[in-house]
Design an enzyme around this catalytic site. Structure first.
Site, PDB file in Angstrom:
ATOM      1  CG  HIS A   1      -0.221   0.248   2.514  1.00 30.24           C
ATOM      2  ND1 HIS A   1       0.342  -0.784   3.247  1.00 30.24           N
ATOM      3  CD2 HIS A   1       0.035   1.374   3.211  1.00 30.24           C
ATOM      4  CE1 HIS A   1       0.901  -0.289   4.334  1.00 30.24           C
ATOM      5  NE2 HIS A   1       0.735   1.027   4.331  1.00 30.24           N
TER       6      HIS A   1
ATOM      7  CG  HIS B   1       6.481   8.269  -9.145  1.00 30.06           C
ATOM      8  ND1 HIS B   1       7.847   8.286  -8.953  1.00 30.06           N
ATOM      9  CD2 HIS B   1       6.204   7.107  -9.778  1.00 30.06           C
ATOM     10  CE1 HIS B   1       8.369   7.184  -9.463  1.00 30.06           C
ATOM     11  NE2 HIS B   1       7.398   6.443  -9.962  1.00 30.06           N
TER      12      HIS B   1
ATOM     13  CD  GLU C   1       6.625   5.487 -13.897  1.00 31.43           C
ATOM     14  OE1 GLU C   1       7.332   5.041 -14.810  1.00 31.43           O
ATOM     15  OE2 GLU C   1       6.901   5.318 -12.684  1.00 31.43           O
TER      16      GLU C   1
END
Length: 124
Positions: free
Chosen positions: A9, A71, A118
């Site tokens: 996670h 990211h 991304e």
């Protein structure tokens, strides 16, 4: 014996948790699974096959004190098609789809709270 690590996670800090949840639902098809309270922190649990916790806290404190994330990434089969769908939804690209090496194309979009996302297509 070597430990095998797999992704579980990510926690995202957000100044507006509801707005962030809406973005990940509408743009990437995520599903809010639950709203949780852990101590004085309120979180939304999002499902994508993996889990994203969105914390309504722009400046976190307590046990977890990270303040940002570089990211998160989403994989898809056809990056060009995904990019067009995202542009149609008004998503801002910070890097247009680019083949970075044979069989790997990536792009970056801007999410809520300046989180970079991304997008990747891998034929490897």
């Amino acid at each position: 014996m070597t430990t095998k690590f797999t992704f579980d996670h990510v926690h995202l800090n957000s100044a507006d948790r509801a707005k962030a949840v809406e973005f990940y639902e509408q743009v990437f098809g995520g599903k809010k699974l639950a709203d949780l309270e852990i101590g004085d922190r309120k979180l939304s649990l999002m499902g994508f096959g993996s889990t994203i916790f969105i914390i309504n806290d722009a400046k976190p404190k307590g046990v977890a004190t990270g303040t940002s994330i570089d990211h998160i990434g989403f994989r898809m089969d056809d990056l060009a098609q995904a990019a067009q769908e995202l542009k149609d939804k008004g998503v801002e690209f910070t890097m247009e789809p680019t083949e970075v090496r044979k069989g790997l194309k990536i792009a970056f979009v801007k999410g809520p709270d300046d989180v970079l996302i991304e997008l990747l297509e891998s034929k490897q």
